[in-house]
Motif scaffolding. Structure first.
Motif, PDB file in Angstrom:
ATOM      1  N   UNK A 101       0.851  -1.194   0.000  1.00 63.55           N
ATOM      2  CA  UNK A 101       0.000   0.000   0.000  1.00 63.55           C
ATOM      3  C   UNK A 101       0.891   1.251   0.000  1.00 63.55           C
ATOM      4  N   UNK A 102       1.438   1.605  -1.173  1.00 64.31           N
ATOM      5  CA  UNK A 102       2.325   2.770  -1.233  1.00 64.31           C
ATOM      6  C   UNK A 102       1.676   4.078  -0.794  1.00 64.31           C
ATOM      7  N   UNK A 103       0.356   4.214  -1.018  1.00 65.04           N
ATOM      8  CA  UNK A 103      -0.382   5.383  -0.516  1.00 65.04           C
ATOM      9  C   UNK A 103      -1.573   4.882   0.282  1.00 65.04           C
ATOM     10  N   UNK A 104      -1.566   5.160   1.577  1.00 62.16           N
ATOM     11  CA  UNK A 104      -2.690   4.826   2.430  1.00 62.16           C
ATOM     12  C   UNK A 104      -3.658   6.008   2.427  1.00 62.16           C
ATOM     13  N   UNK A 105      -4.924   5.740   2.240  1.00 61.25           N
ATOM     14  CA  UNK A 105      -5.927   6.806   2.219  1.00 61.25           C
ATOM     15  C   UNK A 105      -6.049   7.443   3.605  1.00 61.25           C
ATOM     16  N   UNK A 106      -5.540   8.654   3.733  1.00 67.68           N
ATOM     17  CA  UNK A 106      -5.610   9.372   5.012  1.00 67.68           C
ATOM     18  C   UNK A 106      -6.403  10.668   4.890  1.00 67.68           C
ATOM     19  N   UNK A 175      -1.065  -9.488 -11.366  1.00 63.82           N
ATOM     20  CA  UNK A 175      -1.185  -8.368 -10.436  1.00 63.82           C
ATOM     21  C   UNK A 175      -2.565  -7.738 -10.570  1.00 63.82           C
ATOM     22  N   UNK A 176      -3.023  -7.166  -9.468  1.00 62.43           N
ATOM     23  CA  UNK A 176      -4.266  -6.397  -9.431  1.00 62.43           C
ATOM     24  C   UNK A 176      -3.947  -5.088  -8.731  1.00 62.43           C
ATOM     25  N   UNK A 177      -4.194  -3.982  -9.419  1.00 61.38           N
ATOM     26  CA  UNK A 177      -3.852  -2.658  -8.886  1.00 61.38           C
ATOM     27  C   UNK A 177      -5.140  -1.904  -8.587  1.00 61.38           C
ATOM     28  N   UNK A 178      -5.164  -1.223  -7.436  1.00 68.43           N
ATOM     29  CA  UNK A 178      -6.296  -0.384  -7.039  1.00 68.43           C
ATOM     30  C   UNK A 178      -5.772   1.028  -6.787  1.00 68.43           C
ATOM     31  N   UNK A 179      -6.277   1.997  -7.554  1.00 65.26           N
ATOM     32  CA  UNK A 179      -5.865   3.391  -7.398  1.00 65.26           C
ATOM     33  C   UNK A 179      -7.106   4.257  -7.198  1.00 65.26           C
ATOM     34  N   UNK A 180      -7.122   5.049  -6.160  1.00 69.47           N
ATOM     35  CA  UNK A 180      -8.252   5.929  -5.875  1.00 69.47           C
ATOM     36  C   UNK A 180      -7.966   7.348  -6.332  1.00 69.47           C
TER      37      UNK A 180
END
Length: 237
Positions: A101-106, A175-180
């Protein structure tokens, strides 16, 4: 604890918004009741992300209508959504994944309905035959991830390396990528690429596409914009 990702396809008789609502109202409570469940995230194709429809890419069969992520004590004792809610789910395929999780939703917490603002862009990837696993991982995990962070307006970013398929009929994925992304990124390239002007947009888009081409064959990738919902393991949002 192990993370399992499912791709779900809805019954032909179920409309997209009804599918999402049915999963949240019928499937999620059943999953939350499982003693072995440690976390639950659901992403679905619905009318809230219709404006991002031009971002869909289909190369390997019907795109999934939902992506379900479960954190379980044992992936081999996983539930089967197609068995739990057969009136909604026509097909379900699962993979065991290793999540980074390179970017955690904060910055964008879910609302009272558990929906995370903006949209989640889901990418289903296959490793190109021209790259061995170590070279592919070195590009994707070693350098591309930072390019994606530097050139896009993502507020959350998850890289799921597929360990193995858990169902015999699961499509081949590595791979499965999730980007918000924020809502504005559905219709604005400037918002998508975090660009205040045309020159920055051109530079960010070019850098991203050049980096992707190093480890992705574009005839072996599926991309689906979805609404994301984040639930606790216990009953309730």
């Amino acid at each position: 604890m192990e993370k399992v990702i499912y791709c779900l396809w809805h019954q032909d008789t179920v409309a997209a918004d009804d599918f999402g609502a049915g999963l949240r109202q019928q499937l999620v409570p059943q999953l939350q009741a499982l003693a072995a469940l440690r976390g639950l995230r659901l992403a679905v194709v619905d009318s809230a992300v219709a404006a991002a429809d031009d971002k869909r890419m289909q190369t390997s069969g019907p795109l999934p209508d939902a992506l379900l992520s479960l954190w379980l004590d044992d992936a081999w004792r996983r539930p089967d959504p197609a068995v739990l809610v057969p009136e909604l789910v026509a097909r379900s395929c699962a993979w065991l994944v290793s999540e980074a999780e390179p970017i955690v939703n904060s910055t964008q917490p879910p609302g009272a309905d558990a929906r995370v603002p903006g949209f989640c862009q889901v990418a289903l990837l296959q490793r190109p035959p021209r790259l061995d696993e170590q070279s592919w991982l070195g590009i994707w995990k070693g350098s591309h991830g930072q390019v994606a962070i530097d050139t896009q307006a993502t507020f959350a970013y998850r890289q799921n390396l597929v360990v193995c398929a858990l169902d015999d009929d699961a499509p081949l994925l590595h791979a499965i990528v999730e980007e918000n992304f924020p809502d504005a990124a559905m219709t604005s390239k400037h918002a998508f690429y975090a660009a205040a002007d045309d020159a920055t947009l051109a530079a960010h888009e070019a850098a991203m596409m050049e980096s992707c081409a190093r480890f992705i064959d574009f005839d072996k990738i599926d991309v689906v914009p979805m609404s994301e919902y984040l639930f606790s393991a216990a009953a309730g949002p």
